[in-house]
Design an enzyme around this catalytic site. Structure first.
Site, PDB file in Angstrom:
ATOM      1  N   SER A  11     -25.097   2.862  -6.829  1.00  0.00           N
ATOM      2  CA  SER A  11     -25.007   4.306  -6.618  1.00  0.00           C
ATOM      3  C   SER A  11     -25.907   5.122  -7.524  1.00  0.00           C
ATOM      4  O   SER A  11     -26.339   6.208  -7.148  1.00  0.00           O
ATOM      5  CB  SER A  11     -23.563   4.771  -6.810  1.00  0.00           C
ATOM      6  OG  SER A  11     -22.728   4.141  -5.886  1.00  0.00           O
ATOM      7  N   THR A  12     -26.189   4.635  -8.717  1.00  0.00           N
ATOM      8  CA  THR A  12     -27.008   5.420  -9.639  1.00  0.00           C
ATOM      9  C   THR A  12     -28.220   4.618 -10.076  1.00  0.00           C
ATOM     10  O   THR A  12     -28.194   3.385 -10.106  1.00  0.00           O
ATOM     11  CB  THR A  12     -26.207   5.842 -10.889  1.00  0.00           C
ATOM     12  OG1 THR A  12     -25.812   4.666 -11.594  1.00  0.00           O
ATOM     13  CG2 THR A  12     -24.996   6.668 -10.518  1.00  0.00           C
TER      14      THR A  12
END
Length: 193
Positions: A11-12
């Site tokens: 996600s990051t």
């Protein structure tokens, strides 16, 4: 010829897909059949590499992921996705689901996938609820919610206000502080209260 199409996602940006990629390659996915999204949320409708993986998927092929949360967030979304793969004649294999591999092409695998999808959504919903509750309690107690620390101190803002009062343009003073004029005015008002 049937093949395994692998998909990994984090996600990051600072997170790494190394572990996922290692597991997928160990499961038999070829390096050129591995698609990786870096810094893309599972809640987003469009995930570029995921879309490419699905395009590469043909009847008889199997999409391989390491964990259920790589697919999406809601149970209904995951179930619809698995059904869509079945309708296309493709399979889904989750490497770390219920202590082992789950292949949705079998009745037992399909049932286990359905149960685990519901549990994954419940876990996500509970976590979200706890975060909202924690933020609410901290806000009610007047505690700091974190966020970006202020670079410019109140003392610097007071000095800047004096400069503006002595005739310096507010835009220039704000620029010298490294902030927008709107932020300068907002911080000035907060100090006046």
């Amino acid at each position: 010829m049937t093949k395994l199409i692998g998909y990994a996602r984090v996600s990051t940006g600072p997170q790494s897909t190394d572990r996922q990629e290692t597991d997928l390659l160990a499961a038999g996915v070829r390096r050129d059949d591995l698609y990786v999204d870096q810094g893309v949320s599972g809640a987003r409708a469009s995930r570029p590499q995921f879309d490419r993986a699905l395009t590469a998927l043909e009847a008889g092929d199997t999409l391989v992921i390491t964990t259920l949360d790589r697919l999406g967030r809601s149970t209904q979304n995951m179930l619809d996705f698995a059904q869509g793969l079945r309708d296309r004649g493709a399979g889904l294999r989750v490497l770390n689901l219920g202590g082992g591999d789950v292949e949705t092409s079998t009745p037992m695998g399909s049932m286990l996938f359905t149960i685990m999808a519901a549990l994954a959504q419940m876990e996500h919903d509970i976590k979200r609820e706890r975060i909202i509750d924690s933020v609410s309690k901290r806000r009610d107690a007047g505690k700091d919610l974190g966020g970006r620390p202020q670079r410019v101190t109140d003392s610097q803002i007071r000095s800047a206000i004096r400069l503006v009062e002595s005739g310096e343009p507010a835009a220039q003073v704000a620029r010298d502080l490294g902030m927008s004029r709107a932020t300068f005015y907002r911080r000035s008002r907060a100090l006046a209260d």
